[in-house]
Enzyme design. Structure first.
Site, short mmCIF file in Angstrom:
data_model
loop_
_atom_site.label_atom_id
_atom_site.label_comp_id
_atom_site.label_asym_id
_atom_site.label_seq_id
_atom_site.Cartn_x
_atom_site.Cartn_y
_atom_site.Cartn_z
CG HIS A 1 58.07 37.54 5.32
ND1 HIS A 1 56.98 38.81 4.52
CD2 HIS A 1 57.38 37.97 7.02
CE1 HIS A 1 56.15 39.27 5.96
NE2 HIS A 1 56.86 38.82 7.48
CD GLU B 1 54.00 43.33 7.10
OE1 GLU B 1 53.69 43.66 7.98
OE2 GLU B 1 54.99 42.97 6.42
CD GLU C 1 58.44 43.54 9.73
OE1 GLU C 1 57.76 44.68 9.59
OE2 GLU C 1 58.61 42.88 10.44
CE1 TYR D 1 50.73 45.96 10.82
CE2 TYR D 1 53.45 45.84 10.74
CZ TYR D 1 52.34 45.63 10.11
OH TYR D 1 51.68 44.26 9.07
CG ASN E 1 56.78 46.06 6.33
OD1 ASN E 1 56.23 46.67 4.77
ND2 ASN E 1 57.04 44.23 6.76
NE ARG F 1 56.22 42.97 1.02
CZ ARG F 1 56.57 42.81 2.56
NH1 ARG F 1 55.26 43.11 3.51
NH2 ARG F 1 57.35 42.20 2.66
#
Length: 520
Positions: A157, A416, A203, A342, A340, A112
């Protein structure tokens, strides 16, 4: 002496049994489980690594590239903690062939990356196409495919041409919808015959919040009570910018479906920053606060794209602050959702309850909830060197389950997921190469991902952030997320323990595919 052919057959059978046993043993050793773990992944599952143009490429004025908003922002003193910028970054622009060899070593089957809008159209629609930029990504895509690595391409991005900011205010103007569609059409035209996975925006929720509410990202706009900005309106501009991003996404999707998808056979989606929120208590108010947190952060974008309207929680609280959609062409406006993910936080109600402690998200325009990583002074998960990441693998399972249920199990990719470490200038390289904490993080989150796949979630890929240590936005080069260590002086890449682990993990998955699924 027996029949030579029978002996040959016996040898083949025994070899297959041995390979099966070895593969099963290695699978067990690497993950503490057996082949049933890998059998849960769908066929043709994508395992990859990720990057972005500004964080990796460097070459910020090479071959006709124009200035982006991040080029301008990072050159202004005080914006980046170590005073650095992405002028060189990790020089992926010139070293991409070597970096593809690093991917090949790990065995990933997708990469990506994002295209620099300013490298393709330095002046947006107001100038010509930069053919040198077109050729660069053409060579990158061909080199990836030559190694059996699927390009997974993001159109923007965070970075956009500074020209669009200067001319009409970037995402604050509806004019950007035409600019984005024009840019997307060029990318589809030149690369769509080989690119089968497109991400329109990375995002956008972070861009809207950090660019127009807190003012931490370009264009650094906010109200005085929200941050240290020279201009802006934190109560209105985030929703204007978000609206234009949603409509820009829609314009690109509609164009792709009408003109390119039928022949090119690709898929198009969006990548959302997906923080999971746990209610801080079992009270109805805190459970509602956790739902508001999702609506004001993630569903803010996904609901209009999928259902053609903003979430009810947002409309009830914001009223006229939310712009109106003039048509219903937004519905089902993607082929997949990029996640994404985390970390996880607690959400505490501040709409019906008193929040003595102040913090993120307690205002009207944020949803009236308090975001906190602790309950009774106990963190939700293991704290890490990066102050916003807490290790809470269950959040992966809960997030994917939530999206599966809310959006009718639309195909999903983990676009991500990763763990950062803080760079210490006086530390030896071995301190970064032995990144066992990253290995454990990836193991635990993949384990959680498998749990939800077994429950029926249509997840089709896992892409680790990131391939290399790189420029990490406001943190500059002080935070390292890479599977490969980068010496920022020499740009030498060195594999960390996590790169070796990921290589073995993918190898075992590949062996499983070859040994077990070939007979099923």
């Amino acid at each position: 002496m027996g029949n030579p052919f029978n002996l040959f057959l016996l040898t083949v059978v025994m070899t297959c049994i041995w390979i099966t046993e070895v593969a099963s043993d290695e699978i067990t050793n690497i993950f503490g489980t057996n082949d049933s773990f890998f059998s849960s992944f769908p066929r043709n599952f994508l395992f990859g690594t990720a990057s972005s143009s500004y964080q990796f490429e460097g070459a910020y004025l090479a071959d006709g590239k124009g200035l982006s908003n991040w080029d301008i922002f990072t050159h202004e003193a005080g914006n980046i903690v170590d005073g650095s910028n992405g002028d060189v970054a990790v020089d992926h622009y010139h070293l991409y062939l070597k970096d593809i060899e690093l991917m090949e070593y790990i065995g990933t089957n997708t990469y990506r990356f994002s295209i620099s809008w300013a490298r393709i159209l330095p002046k947006g629609r107001f100038g010509s196409v930069n053919i040198a930029g077109i050729k660069h990504y053409d060579k990158l895509i061909n080199a990836l495919i030559g190694k059996g690595i699927q390009p997974f391409v993001t159109l923007t991005h965070y970075d956009i041409p500074q020209e669009l900011e200067d001319r009409y205010g970037g995402w604050l103007s509806p004019q950007i919808q035409k600019d984005f569609a024009y840019y997307a059409s060029i990318c589809f035209k030149y690369y769509g015959d080989r690119v089968k996975y497109w991400v329109t925006l990375n995002e956008p929720n972070v861009v809207a919040i950090r660019g127009y509410r807190s003012g931490l990202y370009p264009p650094a706009r906010c109200s005085a009570s929200f941050g240290n900005c020279s201009s802006g309106d934190s109560e209105r501009e985030p929703f204007i910018a978000a609206h234009n991003m949603i409509l820009s996404h829609s314009a690109a999707v509609n164009l792709y479906r009408a003109k390119y998808q039928g022949e090119q056979k690709g898929n198009i989606g969006i990548a959302i920053n997906a923080v999971w929120y746990e209610p801080i208590s079992n009270s109805l108010q805190d459970k509602q606060a956790a739902q508001r947190a999702q609506s004001f952060y993630m569903n803010w974008f996904l609901d209009p794209i999928m259902f053609g309207k903003y979430p009810e929680e947002m409309k009830n609280i914001l009223g006229s602050l939310l712009p109106e959609f003039s048509s219903n062409h937004l519905q089902n406006g993607l082929d997949f959702i990029g996640i994404n993910h985390y970390t996880t936080f607690y959400a505490k109600d501040c709409l019906h309850s008193t929040c003595v402690q102040q913090g993120p998200c307690v205002s009207k325009t944020e949803g009236y909830y308090l975001r906190t990583p602790t309950k009774n002074n106990i963190p939700i998960g293991e704290p890490t060197a990066v102050d916003w990441i807490y290790v809470y693998p269950k959040g992966m399972e809960m997030m994917v389950t939530y999206l599966m249920n809310r959006y009718n199990n639309t195909p999903m990719f983990i676009t991500e997921n990763g763990l950062g470490e803080m760079h210490q200038p006086d530390s030896s390289i071995n301190a970064f190469l032995n990144d066992d904490s990253r290995v454990e993080y990836m193991k635990s989150y993949l384990d959680a991902l498998i749990s939800v796949i077994r429950k029926g979630a249509d997840v089709r890929g896992y892409i680790a952030w990131s391939l290399l240590d790189n420029f990490e936005w406001l943190s500059g080069y002080t935070t390292r997320f890479g599977l490969y260590h980068v010496d920022y002086t020499t740009l030498k890449r060195t594999p960390k323990s996590s790169a070796h682990w990921y290589k073995q993990f993918i190898l075992n998955f590949t062996r499983f595919e070859a040994v077990y699924r070939s007979t099923s």
